[in-house]
Design a protein around this motif. Structure first.
Motif, short mmCIF file in Angstrom:
data_model
loop_
_atom_site.label_atom_id
_atom_site.label_comp_id
_atom_site.label_asym_id
_atom_site.label_seq_id
_atom_site.Cartn_x
_atom_site.Cartn_y
_atom_site.Cartn_z
N ASN A 234 0.80 -1.22 0.00
CA ASN A 234 0.00 0.00 0.00
C ASN A 234 0.84 1.28 0.00
OD1 ASN A 234 0.85 0.09 2.67
ND2 ASN A 234 -1.17 0.58 3.51
N GLY A 235 2.06 1.18 -0.48
CA GLY A 235 2.87 2.38 -0.65
C GLY A 235 2.48 3.17 -1.88
N THR A 236 1.61 2.58 -2.73
CA THR A 236 1.10 3.26 -3.91
C THR A 236 -0.40 3.03 -3.99
OG1 THR A 236 1.39 1.37 -5.40
CG2 THR A 236 3.28 2.87 -5.12
N ALA A 237 -1.08 3.84 -4.80
CA ALA A 237 -2.52 3.67 -4.96
C ALA A 237 -2.85 2.33 -5.60
CB ALA A 237 -3.08 4.81 -5.80
N ALA A 238 -1.97 1.84 -6.47
CA ALA A 238 -2.23 0.57 -7.14
C ALA A 238 -2.29 -0.60 -6.15
CB ALA A 238 -1.15 0.30 -8.19
N GLY A 239 -1.58 -0.49 -5.03
CA GLY A 239 -1.57 -1.55 -4.04
C GLY A 239 -2.41 -1.25 -2.82
N ALA A 240 -3.32 -0.26 -2.94
CA ALA A 240 -4.12 0.16 -1.79
C ALA A 240 -5.04 -0.96 -1.32
CB ALA A 240 -4.95 1.39 -2.16
N ALA A 241 -5.10 -1.16 -0.03
CA ALA A 241 -5.99 -2.17 0.55
C ALA A 241 -7.40 -1.62 0.61
CB ALA A 241 -5.51 -2.56 1.94
N LEU A 242 -8.39 -2.47 0.35
CA LEU A 242 -9.80 -2.10 0.48
C LEU A 242 -10.18 -2.13 1.95
CD1 LEU A 242 -12.57 -1.57 -0.93
CD2 LEU A 242 -12.94 -4.04 -0.77
N ILE A 243 -10.70 -1.03 2.49
CA ILE A 243 -11.02 -0.97 3.92
C ILE A 243 -12.53 -0.98 4.12
CG2 ILE A 243 -8.88 0.22 4.50
CD1 ILE A 243 -10.44 2.81 4.71
N PRO A 244 -12.98 -1.56 5.23
CA PRO A 244 -14.41 -1.59 5.53
C PRO A 244 -14.87 -0.27 6.14
CG PRO A 244 -13.20 -2.70 7.26
CD PRO A 244 -12.19 -2.31 6.20
N PHE A 245 -16.17 -0.04 6.09
CA PHE A 245 -16.74 1.15 6.70
C PHE A 245 -16.98 0.94 8.20
CE2 PHE A 245 -18.17 1.37 2.24
CZ PHE A 245 -17.61 2.59 1.90
N ASN A 246 -17.03 2.07 8.93
CA ASN A 246 -17.41 2.06 10.34
C ASN A 246 -16.53 1.14 11.18
OD1 ASN A 246 -19.57 3.60 9.28
ND2 ASN A 246 -20.87 1.79 9.14
N THR A 247 -15.27 1.01 10.79
CA THR A 247 -14.33 0.12 11.45
C THR A 247 -12.98 0.81 11.57
OG1 THR A 247 -15.45 -1.81 10.49
CG2 THR A 247 -13.23 -2.15 11.35
N ASP A 248 -12.33 0.67 12.74
CA ASP A 248 -11.01 1.24 12.94
C ASP A 248 -9.95 0.44 12.19
OD1 ASP A 248 -12.04 3.18 14.56
OD2 ASP A 248 -11.49 2.21 16.44
N VAL A 249 -9.12 1.14 11.43
CA VAL A 249 -8.02 0.52 10.69
C VAL A 249 -6.72 1.05 11.28
CG1 VAL A 249 -6.90 0.31 8.44
CG2 VAL A 249 -9.41 0.30 8.60
N LYS A 250 -5.85 0.16 11.74
CA LYS A 250 -4.60 0.55 12.38
C LYS A 250 -3.44 0.45 11.40
CE LYS A 250 -6.26 1.04 16.62
NZ LYS A 250 -6.17 2.29 17.40
N GLY A 251 -2.57 1.47 11.41
CA GLY A 251 -1.43 1.45 10.51
C GLY A 251 -0.24 2.21 11.08
N LEU A 252 0.94 1.94 10.52
CA LEU A 252 2.18 2.61 10.93
C LEU A 252 2.73 3.45 9.78
CD1 LEU A 252 4.20 -0.20 12.77
CD2 LEU A 252 3.21 1.83 13.82
N LEU B 259 -19.83 6.02 7.67
CA LEU B 259 -20.92 6.37 6.77
C LEU B 259 -21.92 7.28 7.45
CD1 LEU B 259 -21.73 2.95 5.03
CD2 LEU B 259 -20.49 4.90 4.08
N GLY B 260 -22.39 8.28 6.68
CA GLY B 260 -23.50 9.11 7.12
C GLY B 260 -24.74 8.68 6.36
N THR B 261 -25.10 9.46 5.34
CA THR B 261 -26.23 9.06 4.49
C THR B 261 -25.81 8.20 3.31
OG1 THR B 261 -26.04 11.12 3.20
CG2 THR B 261 -27.52 11.14 5.11
N ALA B 262 -24.51 8.15 3.04
CA ALA B 262 -24.02 7.26 1.99
C ALA B 262 -24.25 5.82 2.43
CB ALA B 262 -22.54 7.50 1.73
N THR B 263 -24.54 4.94 1.48
CA THR B 263 -24.83 3.56 1.82
C THR B 263 -24.14 2.61 0.86
OG1 THR B 263 -26.84 3.55 0.46
CG2 THR B 263 -27.09 4.13 2.78
N ILE B 264 -24.17 1.34 1.21
CA ILE B 264 -23.67 0.27 0.35
C ILE B 264 -24.82 -0.69 0.15
CG2 ILE B 264 -21.22 0.44 0.84
CD1 ILE B 264 -21.63 -1.56 3.08
N ASN B 265 -25.24 -0.89 -1.08
CA ASN B 265 -26.43 -1.68 -1.37
C ASN B 265 -26.12 -3.11 -1.76
OD1 ASN B 265 -28.07 0.49 -0.89
ND2 ASN B 265 -28.10 1.16 -3.02
N GLU B 266 -24.91 -3.36 -2.23
CA GLU B 266 -24.58 -4.70 -2.68
C GLU B 266 -24.20 -5.57 -1.50
OE1 GLU B 266 -25.07 -5.52 -5.74
OE2 GLU B 266 -25.62 -3.47 -6.24
N PRO B 267 -24.44 -6.89 -1.59
CA PRO B 267 -24.01 -7.77 -0.52
C PRO B 267 -22.52 -7.66 -0.25
CG PRO B 267 -25.51 -8.92 -2.00
CD PRO B 267 -25.19 -7.59 -2.62
#
Length: 342
Positions: free
Chosen positions: A142-160, A249-257
């Motif tokens: 994840n040092g570049t956008a091409a290798g960016a990890a997909l993160i979940p919503f409403n969850t704390d993500v820890k990084g260094l 998330l506020g009013t934005a939502t995710i509709n797909e499973p």
């Protein structure tokens, strides 16, 4: 008689009443008085649990008409004794602290009125697992956008951020446009954050507070993929203390499973393990069924996990290899992975 019972009155209402005497010589004058009916002391409803961490949670309920205050108690689900969190609070929420990680808690609340107290209304929540530092989404790519990890919503993500010059990229997907807030907290040094468009390079917003002040980006999003870039200002870094990134998330939502068309990712750590295994599901932000099977196919555990991170107690399992299967509530298999019990 010298008394009359009156029924069909309205609660919490003041009434006038009067009485006169009828005698052989005629009718006397009325004598008048008044009374106020009591209001029923209803039990609270709308119980919710929010802001759940590994050691705290906020419990809330709906206000009750006629309430003077509320009593709130909580306990371990396995315990028989309740702990009082608030005995006469006039608020409709209470923060609970000093909790144990990955633990199921019961909590209850009752209404206190001038006429007495209601019955308790009860609910539950499970505290989050202790976050590891760095978390499983701060990956080597994840040092570049091409290798960016997909993160979940409403969850704390820890990084260094380490060493100096290190940059971390993450991405998230909005399926229905609306508001969302990105926060960068628990900063050990002067870190900043950029919000980038779907190409991973065009800046949409930036937060650059000085020192260890938290960073926040709140905005309205259209449906699409977005990138976040976390970096140290002027080479700031720390090799031991993690930042906390969160997309709320506020009013934005995710509709797909699934958040994205690619398969969700299941991470089990540590692996091998002795007593506990953390279960991290990236790419699926809904309630999940968690099942554990022995190598012979025997199911040894089944449960549900609402958050993306949970913990399995494997202390009573025999040594060997096991399979963790994660599925949606309709039975669709999301991901599965093996771990070794030492």
């Amino acid at each position: 008689t010298t008394s009359v019972s009156i029924s069909g009155l309205t609660a919490g209402t003041t009434y006038d009443w009067r009485v006169n005497a009828t005698c052989p010589a005629g009718t006397g004058s009325f004598a008048q008085s008044s009374f106020t009916t009591t209001s029923p002391c209803n039990a609270p409803g709308g119980l919710t649990s929010s802001a759940i961490t590994s050691s705290s949670a906020t419990v809330s309920w709906t206000a009750v008409s006629g309430a003077l205050n509320y009593t709130v108690e909580y306990k371990l689900n396995s315990a028989s004794t309740w702990t009082t969190a608030a005995s006469a609070t006039t608020a409709t929420s209470v923060s609970l602290t000093g909790l144990s990680a990955s633990t199921l808690y019961d909590w209850r609340v009752r209404t206190n009125c001038s006429s007495g107290s209601s019955a308790y209304t009860q609910a539950q929540f499970t505290t989050a697992a202790v976050a590891t530092c760095p978390g499983p989404l701060d990956v080597s790519t994840n040092g570049t956008a091409a290798g960016a990890a997909l993160i979940p919503f409403n969850t704390d993500v820890k990084g260094l951020i380490s060493p100096t010059g290190d940059v971390d990229y993450y991405r998230f997907v909005i399926t229905t446009g609306g508001t969302a807030t990105v926060t960068l907290t628990t900063l050990p040094a002067d870190y900043d954050i950029q919000l980038l468009s779907s190409n991973g390079t065009t800046q949409l917003a930036i937060s650059q507070n000085g020192g260890t002040t938290s960073e926040t980006i709140s905005r309205t999003y259209t449906a699409g993929t977005y990138y976040l870039r976390v970096y140290g200002w002027n080479g700031a870094n720390n090799a031991t203390t993690c930042y906390t990134l969160r997309v709320q998330l506020g009013t934005a939502t995710i509709n797909e499973p699934l958040l994205v068309t690619e398969k969700a990712r299941l991470v089990l750590f540590p692996n091998p393990a002795n007593d506990k295994v953390s279960v991290y599901v990236a790419g699926y932000d809904r309630t999940k069924n968690i099942e554990v099977f022995s190598i012979s196919g025997q199911r040894v555990f089944t449960g549900k996990q609402a958050d993306n991170t949970g913990t399995l107690n494997i202390s009573k399992l025999s040594k060997g290899m096991y399979l963790v299967k994660v599925s949606a509530e309709d039975g669709t298999v999301i991901a599965q992975e093996k771990f070794i019990k030492e």
